[in-house]
Enzyme design. Sequence first.
Site, short mmCIF file in Angstrom:
data_model
loop_
_atom_site.label_atom_id
_atom_site.label_comp_id
_atom_site.label_asym_id
_atom_site.label_seq_id
_atom_site.Cartn_x
_atom_site.Cartn_y
_atom_site.Cartn_z
N ASP A 182 37.69 40.05 50.36
CA ASP A 182 38.51 38.87 50.55
C ASP A 182 37.60 37.69 50.88
O ASP A 182 36.47 37.62 50.38
CB ASP A 182 39.53 39.13 51.67
CG ASP A 182 40.86 38.42 51.42
OD1 ASP A 182 40.88 37.18 51.52
OD2 ASP A 182 41.85 39.10 51.12
N HIS A 234 42.21 33.87 55.07
CA HIS A 234 43.04 34.88 54.43
C HIS A 234 42.54 36.30 54.72
O HIS A 234 43.32 37.20 55.05
CB HIS A 234 43.05 34.60 52.93
CG HIS A 234 43.93 35.46 52.11
ND1 HIS A 234 43.49 36.61 51.48
CD2 HIS A 234 45.23 35.34 51.76
CE1 HIS A 234 44.47 37.14 50.79
NE2 HIS A 234 45.55 36.39 50.94
N SER A 405 49.74 39.63 49.25
CA SER A 405 48.49 39.80 50.00
C SER A 405 48.75 40.43 51.35
O SER A 405 47.87 41.11 51.91
CB SER A 405 47.80 38.45 50.22
OG SER A 405 47.07 38.06 49.09
#
Length: 699
Positions: A182, A234, A405
Site C-alpha cells: 500500500d 491509506h 480497501s
Amino acid sequence: MRTALLVLSCITAATTGLSAHAADQTGAKTFASDALERVIEAGGDVSIIPGRALVKVRGIDDASLLHVSKADSDEGLALSEIGKRQGLRLTFVRATLFGWAVVDIADSVDGTLPDEDQTRDLIGRLAKDSAVDLVAEETWMKALRTPNDPSLNQMWHLEQIGAKAAWDRTIGLSSQRVGVIDTGLVRAHTEFSGRVAAGFDFVASASAGNDGDGRDADFNDAGDACNGSGNSFHGTHVAGTIGAATNNGSGIAGLNWNAGLVIGRALGRCGGSSVDIMEAAAWMAGARINGVPDVGANKVSVMNLSLGSANRCSAYEQQTIDFVTNAGTIMVVAAGNDGGAVGAPASCRGAVAVGAVGPTNSRTGYSSFGPEIAIMAPGGDQSRGNAAGVLSTLGTGYGFQQGTSMASPHVAGAISLMQALDPSLGRTAIVNLLRSSGAVCGNCQGVPAMRIGAALQSIGGTTTTPPPTTPPPTTTPPPASSGDDQWEENDTAATATRASCGINEARLIARAGDQDWFVFTPPAGQRISIDLDGGTPDLDLYVTDTSGQNILARSEGGTGVERISGNAGGSTLRILVNPYTDTQRGIAHAGPYRLTIRCGAAATAQSVGEQDVFVGGVIEDDVPVDAEATTPLDDVIPADDGVGTDDAIPVDADSGAAASDDAIAISASGGCTSSGHPAQAVWGLALLVILGRRRRLKA
C-alpha cells in the site's frame, strides 16, 4: 494482444533501436520521468503509463537480461533488431520479474512521448514481432478508498464478522507474517510499536515516492497527496484492521493480535505502477528482487492489496500472482470502488477478490462486483453517517473510511487466524470455508458475507494463547542438562514462582517442551530490566499481564541471551521463559539459565546494539497474586556485576529515596492480545520502553 500493469521508475533517454543502459534512478530528467510527471500532473487519472511497455522476448530469460546493459550483447542486439523491424524506438530500463523487461517505447520517426492511446498502438506493433513472446502495458493503480474525518465510535464491522467468537478460538501467532502492499505505514503510530517484522519502499521514482529518493528500506508513508488533495495514509488504515495492537487499553483492535506485519510501500503520489506493486508481492512470497534484501524468514502466508485499476489482468500480473500462489501465499485484493466490473489485480486468477458490504450486510453501491468475487466483507457505507464507515488507524490517530480497501483487510486478517489454527490450508480450502460459513448478503447474487467466527468453528486445532507450548519431537531426546530445578512446578501462570528486584538466580533449568513462569510486582516509577542468559540453547523471554494470557513484551533471539526492559507503573506481571522447539529440524532446546531482574539505577544501562521501542497501552487490571499459589525464589545470589539483595528495595535514581511499597504496577504493552475490541475507542496513551535484542520467525 492484451497487456499488463507495471512499475514506477526513472528511465534513460530514448535512442533509435535499443539504447541498452540501466535505468537512471538519480532523478535526472529523462523520457520516463517526463511520463511520470505527466501521470502525476493528471492526478493519477490514467490507466497506463504513457511511453512505457513490458516485453518478454523469446530465448531471453532473467539471467540473460542482466547482459542487456551491454549494447553489443546478444540480448541487447536482439532487442535492438526488434525495434528496427517494427519502426520503434526502444530504450531498455531494467529487468523485472520472470524474464520481463521494462522498456520505454516511441515511434522511431516521431520520437516524442506518446499518449495513452498511442502507447497502446505502439505496444500492439511490438507484439506482432515474431521474436516477442508477450507484451504488457505498465498500468497505473490507485488506492481504493473514500476517506472521511476521524471520529470515535464502535467498531461495528468486527462485531458483524464475529471477531469475538473468532478470538475465543485463536488470537493469531507471533510466528505469523501478514503482508500489506500500500502507501506504506505511519511508523510513529503507537498501534504498530513492536508489530512490524519487516518492510521495504518499492516506489522506484523519487518524484512519485515523495520522499526525495527511490527504493530503500524506509517504508514510512511519505504521503500520496495528489493535485491539492491531502495525504490519505491509506496503508496505515488498512494495516490497523489487520494488526493494530490489541488489549493495550488504547485505540482500536486488530484482527490478528500477534502476527508480525510485513510492509511493502508501492503507492506514492497519485498512485503507483504495477511493476512496483507486483515486485513487492513477489518479494513478500520469497522472490529475490535486485537491490532489495531478501525477505527471508519473514515470508508472508497472506498479503493484502487494497489497490487496483480498471484494466484487465495482464500476463505480467498473472505470472506474478501464479508465483505468489505457488509459493503458498494467499493474495487478498480489493475488488474496486466504481460499482462496475472487478478490476486488476483482483480479477487475476488465484487472487481472493473481496467486495464490500455496509452495516446492513448488503452490497454497497460503490463496490465493484462480478463472478471473480470470492467473499464479501465490511467496507462501510457512510451514506448512513460517518460512523457507518470502518474505524481504524489513520495518520497518528484514528478515523473512519469506506471502500473495498477497507473490506479486503478484514478478509486478510481473518485468513491469518484460519492459518493460525491450520497452516496447511490452501487458497481453495480457505475460500470454501469462508463461503460455507458466511451469512446471507443482500444484492450479492449468492456470494456470502464473511463470518470468521463461524469459519473457525469448522477448523480443527486448539485455542492459541501466547505462547503455545510445543511438545518436543520424538526424534530428538532432551539433552542431559534438561532435568528440572527446585522451583518446579512453575509450569503455568497460576503456579508461578515469586520473583523480585535484585534476583540473580543461576540455578534455573528450562526443560524441553516445558515453561517456567515467574510473578513480579515491580516498583512504580522505576525502570526495570529482565535479563535471561541461557547461553547457546534457544530460550525466549516474555512478559505477560497477571493472567498470563496477554503478551506485553517479548525477546525472541536465536540464542538463550534475551532482555526486556521498561518503566514500571501499572500492574503485576508474569515473566515466562519458554524453550523453543524447532519442529522442522526436530530440535527441542533446553538447558540451565540465569534470570536477573534489576530495578532503578541498576536497570538504566543499555547494551550495545539494543534500542528502545516505545509501545502504547495501559494494563488496567491489577489482579492480586495468590501467595499460596506461588513459590518464592528465596535464595538470592549476588549478581556478577554487584547487583544483589540491596536492590530488592529499589532506590529512586533522582531523589535517592526508597520506592513506596504500594507502588507495584507496571505500564506495559507489546500490542499482542485482547479479549475483544473496546465498546468505545479509548484514546489515552501510556508508554513503555521494551528492549529486545532481535525478533525472528518461529517455525
